[in-house]
Design an enzyme around this catalytic site. Structure first.
Site, PDB file in Angstrom:
ATOM      1  N   SER A   1      55.448  64.354  39.808  1.00  0.00           N
ATOM      2  CA  SER A   1      56.743  63.787  39.419  1.00  0.00           C
ATOM      3  C   SER A   1      57.730  63.705  40.570  1.00  0.00           C
ATOM      4  CB  SER A   1      57.367  64.632  38.293  1.00  0.00           C
ATOM      5  OG  SER A   1      57.489  65.987  38.682  1.00  0.00           O
TER       6      SER A   1
ATOM      7  N   ASP B   1      67.441  67.977  36.972  1.00  0.00           N
ATOM      8  CA  ASP B   1      66.992  68.581  35.715  1.00  0.00           C
ATOM      9  C   ASP B   1      66.299  69.902  36.037  1.00  0.00           C
ATOM     10  OD1 ASP B   1      64.418  67.963  36.593  1.00  0.00           O
ATOM     11  OD2 ASP B   1      64.114  66.313  35.173  1.00  0.00           O
TER      12      ASP B   1
ATOM     13  N   HIS C   1      63.587  69.087  39.036  1.00  0.00           N
ATOM     14  CA  HIS C   1      63.645  68.031  40.041  1.00  0.00           C
ATOM     15  C   HIS C   1      65.012  67.923  40.702  1.00  0.00           C
ATOM     16  CE1 HIS C   1      60.674  66.843  36.905  1.00  0.00           C
ATOM     17  NE2 HIS C   1      59.911  66.714  37.981  1.00  0.00           N
TER      18      HIS C   1
END
Length: 346
Positions: free
Chosen positions: A7, A294, A297
């Site tokens: 991600s 978040d 990240h």
């Protein structure tokens, strides 16, 4: 540039997978609000490190490889997938490293049809291969294993590193020569991990040890590959130290908050998701003040600092080359020069 990873590098490949948002999608607000002004599937408020690379190199932003629209693979491709693991069994919902490698092989075949064998080999030789993967494997390991001893950690690290090594060798056999490895981040400093393991504000040490084991092993393997594979060049970016320093000393780098996420709910804004319709969450007024967007990240502003270190940085953060040096490196000239040096030594 060809991009592999999880991600941290995913431009939205998971948008095209048959999975739910809770299994690994960021295709809903407020993701993407800062730069794109709409959710692209990137796990941030804006651009990721590969996006900045593209800008620095004068390349267009890559669309997700799985996007069915036409692609120009002459400028590369991004195969990264949120939740992607090195080990196939760890997260079957997303694009593990082997699947990403398979996609790369498909691109090689398409380029060969388009450009011919000679030009494709030259393109692959001069391309840069960027990877950031392994962190999800370790987060799954600590959540599923009841035997978190250092020998068990080392055994697991050896398996993960072994798979990364084999994938790297496969790319090399296909023609790749220039590899940029981003090491695993400071897992124990991520807001979610601090919340989950009831940390009192400090980073979770056994997670930090596990990440450090991986990073030390990855650096050693990269060095060995350069010795043993003709023309192999690499850089190692110390994402771990660079991000940890910002999380633990935010004001030193122009941030106000290094522990709480900008977007989320609960302790450290890390227990509820960011933007999930079924969960309550809060959104900060200025993501530029936060290290983390978040629970896992960084914000675009944090990424912009990290990519500057990687692109132009010195040996304390990226070694033996920085990204600009690796990207600009002419492999054919480099190999010819090495051969001349060997002849001189003889």
């Amino acid at each position: 540039m060809f991009v592999f990873g999880d991600s941290l590098f995913d431009p939205g490949n998971n948008n095209f997978l048959n999975i739910s948002a809770t299994q690994g999608k960021a295709n809903y607000p407020p993701y993407g609000e800062t730069f794109f002004h709409y959710p692209t599937g990137r796990f941030s408020d804006g651009r990721l490190i590969p996006d900045f690379f593209a800008s620095f190199a004068g390349l267009p932003l890559w669309r997700p490889y799985l996007d069915p629209a036409n692609h120009n693979f002459v400028v590369g491709a991004n195969f990264a997938s949120a939740g992607a693991c090195v080990l196939v069994e760890n997260n079957p919902n997303t694009l593990n490293l082997q699947i990403q490698l398979g996609f790369f092989k498909e691109v090689v075949n398409l380029l060969t049809q388009q450009l011919g064998d000679t030009d494709t080999k030259k393109l692959l030789r001069e391309a840069t291969y960027i990877s950031s993967i392994g962190g999800v494997d370790y987060m799954i390991f600590v959540n599923s294993s009841s035997n978190i001893t250092e020998p068990a950690m080392q055994e697991y690290v050896n398996i993960v590193i072994g798979n990364i090594t084999e994938a790297t060798k496969e790319i090399y056999e296909l023609g790749g020569r220039k590899f940029a490895f981003q090491n695993v981040g400071p897992l124990g400093c991520y807001p979610h991990m601090k919340a989950e393991f009831n940390s009192t504000g400090e980073c979770v040490q056994f997670l930090q040890i596990l990440a450090t084991m991986h990073n030390n092993a990855l650096a050693k393997v990269a060095e060995e590959l350069e010795i043993n594979l003709s023309g192999f060049k690499y850089l190692m970016f110390d994402f771990f130290t660079s991000l940890m320093d910002r999380a633990n000393n935010p004001t030193k780098h122009g941030f106000k908050v290094g522990d709480n996420a900008c977007c989320g709910g609960g302790v450290y804004h890390a227990q509820n998701g960011c933007g999930f319709l079924t969960e309550e969450y809060e959104l900060c007024s200025d993501p530029n003040e936060f290290v983390f967007w978040d629970a896992y990240h960084p914000t675009e502003h944090c990424y912009s600092q990290l990519v500057e270190l990687l692109w132009n940085g010195t040996g304390n953060v990226t070694w033996p080359l920085n990204m600009k040096q690796l990207y600009d490196l002419d492999i054919d000239t480099e190999v010819s020069s090495q051969n001349i040096d060997l002849l001189d030594d003889a």
